[in-house]
Scaffold this motif. Sequence first.
Motif, short mmCIF file in Angstrom:
data_model
loop_
_atom_site.label_atom_id
_atom_site.label_comp_id
_atom_site.label_asym_id
_atom_site.label_seq_id
_atom_site.Cartn_x
_atom_site.Cartn_y
_atom_site.Cartn_z
N ALA A 145 13.60 -7.11 -5.98
CA ALA A 145 12.28 -7.18 -6.58
C ALA A 145 11.18 -7.13 -5.53
N MET A 146 11.47 -7.50 -4.30
CA MET A 146 10.47 -7.41 -3.23
C MET A 146 10.03 -5.98 -3.00
N TRP A 147 10.89 -5.03 -3.35
CA TRP A 147 10.57 -3.62 -3.14
C TRP A 147 9.92 -3.00 -4.37
N TRP A 148 10.19 -3.55 -5.57
CA TRP A 148 9.76 -2.93 -6.80
C TRP A 148 8.69 -3.74 -7.53
N ASN A 149 9.06 -4.91 -8.00
CA ASN A 149 8.13 -5.76 -8.75
C ASN A 149 8.40 -7.22 -8.40
N VAL A 176 17.46 -6.65 4.89
CA VAL A 176 18.09 -7.95 4.66
C VAL A 176 17.06 -8.86 4.03
N ALA A 177 17.42 -9.54 2.94
CA ALA A 177 16.45 -10.34 2.19
C ALA A 177 17.05 -11.67 1.77
N LEU A 178 16.21 -12.68 1.70
CA LEU A 178 16.60 -14.01 1.26
C LEU A 178 15.57 -14.52 0.26
N SER A 189 10.47 -15.54 -1.08
CA SER A 189 11.45 -14.60 -0.56
C SER A 189 10.94 -13.97 0.73
N LEU A 190 11.86 -13.72 1.68
CA LEU A 190 11.55 -13.10 2.97
C LEU A 190 12.51 -11.93 3.19
N SER A 191 12.04 -10.88 3.85
CA SER A 191 12.91 -9.73 4.11
C SER A 191 12.46 -9.00 5.37
N TYR A 225 6.06 -14.14 -3.18
CA TYR A 225 6.00 -15.36 -3.97
C TYR A 225 5.86 -14.97 -5.44
N ALA A 226 6.63 -15.63 -6.30
CA ALA A 226 6.58 -15.33 -7.73
C ALA A 226 6.73 -16.62 -8.52
#
Length: 414
Positions: A145-149, A176-178, A189-191, A225-226
């Motif tokens: 979702a960090m890449w899209w929404n 790589v994402a967390l 989330s971080l990537s 952040y969501a």
Amino acid sequence: MQWRRTSHHRERRTHGESDTNAMCRACHAPAIKEFRECRSSLYIRAVLQVERDSHKRIVIGAHGQYFNNLRSSVLLRRPESARVSRIVSREQRAVLAFLVAFLLSMTPTAIQAQQGGEFLLIPLSARAVGQGDAVIADTTLGTAAMWWNPASLSRLSKREIAVHHGQNVIYQANMVALAVPSKVLGTLSLSGLIVDYGRYPSFAPDGSPNGGEIGTYNYQLAASYASSIGDRFSAGVTYKFLMFRNACSGYCGPNFTSASGSSNAVDFGAQYVVPIKLPLTLGAAIRNLGPSMPVRDAAQADPLPRFIQIGGRLQIPSAALKKNNASLEVSSDLMHSDAISGTAIGMGVTLGYREMLFLQGGYKAMAEDQSEGGPSIGVGFRRGGFGIDIARRFDRLSSPIGEPPTFVTLRARF
């Protein structure tokens, strides 16, 4: 054919300069690096220098048309038992090699304004690719979702760590994402992302190797952040630090000049579960809002590819599917960006079994001058907290030369 991206300083366009002249600077004189005679064919290896990564697609052409034209242009009709050397003299072979290099350097005479940070258009995430990129309303994206929404991150109930990989004939991308959810504070989330366009040997003006290797890379560090507002609405934001680097390892000669640049961007997204009997979710996101990315100075900065995407996702209510522990979801998205020549449409279908196996099919319809569109397929597997997705897209750029883009996602939830 080898690709080499040049690091020459981009000249500023003067008033009244034509697009054709600007395009002439995009490609530089090709060089024949290897010429070999086989029993029934000729092998010619040429190096064509391009100034931007996106120019590779322009040279290849839609549906690989420039390779097809090249193949037709150099076809030699001869008796089956005759050797090439008996038909074509040494002088004729030299002329043929020159013609091949000339054909490789042919490009369209008009081109739209280039975009900075074009790697931001990569369809990262195998789950998304398998559904034709129609995932803006998907509430199960996880770290993708960090890449899209980014709004979809709010639906995570467990922590997730994931690796997203994608590649085609031009690049390899790895992220790589967390993601760490909290019922009180929302999801953070971080990537980190690296896009590698390959390393190629450096050549002197006379065609001899310099001993160095030129590499071109894009980097992205992102934080998202969501949070949910009630049971139906969720929203999210992603901040991205973007970098570009073109560098040489070893000795590349006095004419080589490294190039680099950086910029920032912000994404916003939202999702809404519609209060009707049918399980329908709507989504919207706007991505890559930020200043232009300079390569050497502000005067040569290129705008980021701003992207707007809206769509819906519907779970088909079926007693027969439910009885067999199966599920069926369909989605459709509308995408708009100047970087893709206007508007594209993505459509996807996901068939699940026991919430463990998933089959996906999708199609992304784009303008004819864009190479990334086409059908796609994917498969997913979930077991406990582990999941893997694999997808392929049969687009206009890679498929004609036998290398359809492949995307893989590995994730673990705990």
